[in-house]
Design a protein around this motif. Sequence first.
Motif, mmCIF file in Angstrom:
data_model
loop_
_atom_site.group_PDB
_atom_site.id
_atom_site.type_symbol
_atom_site.label_atom_id
_atom_site.label_comp_id
_atom_site.label_asym_id
_atom_site.label_seq_id
_atom_site.Cartn_x
_atom_site.Cartn_y
_atom_site.Cartn_z
ATOM 1 N N ARG A 8 9.977 12.469 3.070
ATOM 2 C CA ARG A 8 10.621 12.515 4.456
ATOM 3 C C ARG A 8 11.526 11.194 4.288
ATOM 4 N NH1 ARG A 8 6.280 15.182 6.835
ATOM 5 N NH2 ARG A 8 5.239 13.098 7.090
ATOM 6 N N ILE A 9 10.773 9.917 3.924
ATOM 7 C CA ILE A 9 11.433 8.716 4.092
ATOM 8 C C ILE A 9 12.638 8.641 2.998
ATOM 9 C CG2 ILE A 9 11.256 6.229 3.444
ATOM 10 C CD1 ILE A 9 8.306 6.611 4.260
ATOM 11 N N LEU A 10 12.538 9.341 1.781
ATOM 12 C CA LEU A 10 13.527 9.405 0.793
ATOM 13 C C LEU A 10 14.698 9.956 1.319
ATOM 14 C CD1 LEU A 10 11.526 9.402 -2.644
ATOM 15 C CD2 LEU A 10 12.847 7.437 -1.590
ATOM 16 N N ASN A 11 14.348 11.252 1.842
ATOM 17 C CA ASN A 11 15.369 12.316 2.331
ATOM 18 C C ASN A 11 16.160 11.770 3.562
ATOM 19 O OD1 ASN A 11 15.165 14.080 0.709
ATOM 20 N ND2 ASN A 11 13.619 15.533 1.743
ATOM 21 N N LEU A 12 15.503 10.838 4.431
ATOM 22 C CA LEU A 12 16.082 10.198 5.573
ATOM 23 C C LEU A 12 17.225 9.249 4.967
ATOM 24 C CD1 LEU A 12 13.285 9.399 8.177
ATOM 25 C CD2 LEU A 12 15.332 10.981 8.300
ATOM 26 N N GLU A 13 16.730 8.485 3.792
ATOM 27 C CA GLU A 13 17.613 7.648 3.238
ATOM 28 C C GLU A 13 19.058 8.261 2.576
ATOM 29 O OE1 GLU A 13 15.422 5.393 -0.066
ATOM 30 O OE2 GLU A 13 14.271 4.235 1.529
ATOM 31 N N LYS A 50 10.503 -1.170 -6.595
ATOM 32 C CA LYS A 50 12.086 -1.145 -5.872
ATOM 33 C C LYS A 50 12.057 -0.988 -4.264
ATOM 34 C CE LYS A 50 14.030 0.279 -10.167
ATOM 35 N NZ LYS A 50 14.916 1.103 -10.797
ATOM 36 N N LYS A 51 11.228 -0.227 -3.748
ATOM 37 C CA LYS A 51 11.210 -0.023 -2.397
ATOM 38 C C LYS A 51 9.716 -0.684 -1.931
ATOM 39 C CE LYS A 51 14.520 2.637 -2.073
ATOM 40 N NZ LYS A 51 15.956 2.557 -1.159
ATOM 41 N N GLU A 52 9.825 -1.570 -1.052
ATOM 42 C CA GLU A 52 8.829 -2.292 -0.599
ATOM 43 C C GLU A 52 7.874 -1.245 0.506
ATOM 44 O OE1 GLU A 52 6.416 -5.535 -0.473
ATOM 45 O OE2 GLU A 52 8.593 -5.357 -1.489
ATOM 46 N N TRP A 53 8.228 -0.281 1.117
ATOM 47 C CA TRP A 53 7.648 0.723 1.935
ATOM 48 C C TRP A 53 6.982 1.395 0.722
ATOM 49 C CZ3 TRP A 53 8.338 5.599 0.464
ATOM 50 C CH2 TRP A 53 9.536 5.858 -0.128
ATOM 51 N N MET A 54 6.999 1.751 -0.488
ATOM 52 C CA MET A 54 6.451 2.624 -1.283
ATOM 53 C C MET A 54 5.126 1.778 -1.547
ATOM 54 S SD MET A 54 7.585 4.942 -4.198
ATOM 55 C CE MET A 54 8.637 5.998 -3.511
ATOM 56 N N ALA A 82 2.405 12.287 0.453
ATOM 57 C CA ALA A 82 3.442 12.841 -0.237
ATOM 58 C C ALA A 82 4.454 13.488 0.457
ATOM 59 C CB ALA A 82 3.100 13.738 -1.525
ATOM 60 N N TYR A 83 4.131 14.079 1.649
ATOM 61 C CA TYR A 83 5.347 14.649 2.610
ATOM 62 C C TYR A 83 6.057 13.411 2.977
ATOM 63 C CZ TYR A 83 4.497 19.702 2.069
ATOM 64 O OH TYR A 83 4.466 20.935 2.041
ATOM 65 N N GLU A 84 5.162 12.491 3.467
ATOM 66 C CA GLU A 84 5.755 11.214 4.252
ATOM 67 C C GLU A 84 6.918 10.598 3.184
ATOM 68 O OE1 GLU A 84 4.294 7.113 6.205
ATOM 69 O OE2 GLU A 84 2.875 8.592 5.550
ATOM 70 N N ILE A 85 6.465 10.161 1.865
ATOM 71 C CA ILE A 85 7.138 9.724 0.917
ATOM 72 C C ILE A 85 8.693 10.869 0.804
ATOM 73 C CG2 ILE A 85 7.630 9.312 -1.741
ATOM 74 C CD1 ILE A 85 4.724 8.562 -1.553
ATOM 75 N N LYS A 103 8.374 18.290 -5.553
ATOM 76 C CA LYS A 103 7.925 18.934 -4.276
ATOM 77 C C LYS A 103 6.538 18.051 -4.170
ATOM 78 C CE LYS A 103 10.088 23.244 -4.074
ATOM 79 N NZ LYS A 103 10.042 24.643 -3.535
ATOM 80 N N VAL A 104 5.843 18.266 -3.101
ATOM 81 C CA VAL A 104 4.501 17.400 -2.918
ATOM 82 C C VAL A 104 3.671 17.413 -4.066
ATOM 83 C CG1 VAL A 104 2.240 17.620 -1.421
ATOM 84 C CG2 VAL A 104 4.524 17.911 -0.363
#
Length: 71
Positions: free
Chosen positions: A32-37, A62-66, A27-30, A6-7
Motif C-alpha cells: 500500500r505504501i509503495l503504491n501510494l508513492e 533507502k526508505k526509512e519507513w521500511m 506485506a500488504y502495508e508495504i 504480491k504478498v
Amino acid sequence: MKHFLKVKDIKEIILKEYGKSISSSKAYEIIRILNLELEEKNILTIRGAVSEKYFNASKGGKKEWMKELLI
C-alpha cells in the motif's frame, strides 16, 4: 522474472534478504505504501501488487519507513 510482486513474494524476499518473517498484513502495508508513492507520481498501480522494479529500488535501507516496519 515477475513484473509485479504480491504478498507472498514480499514475504519471501523479506525473509530471504533480512532474515525476518513478516505477516501478510505487514506485506500488504508495504504494498500500500509503495503504491501510494507511485500514485503520487501519477503512475498506475495494481491493488495488492507492486512493481518489482520499484520494490527493489525501495528496499535496502533507502526508505526509512521500511526499516521501521521491519524492526
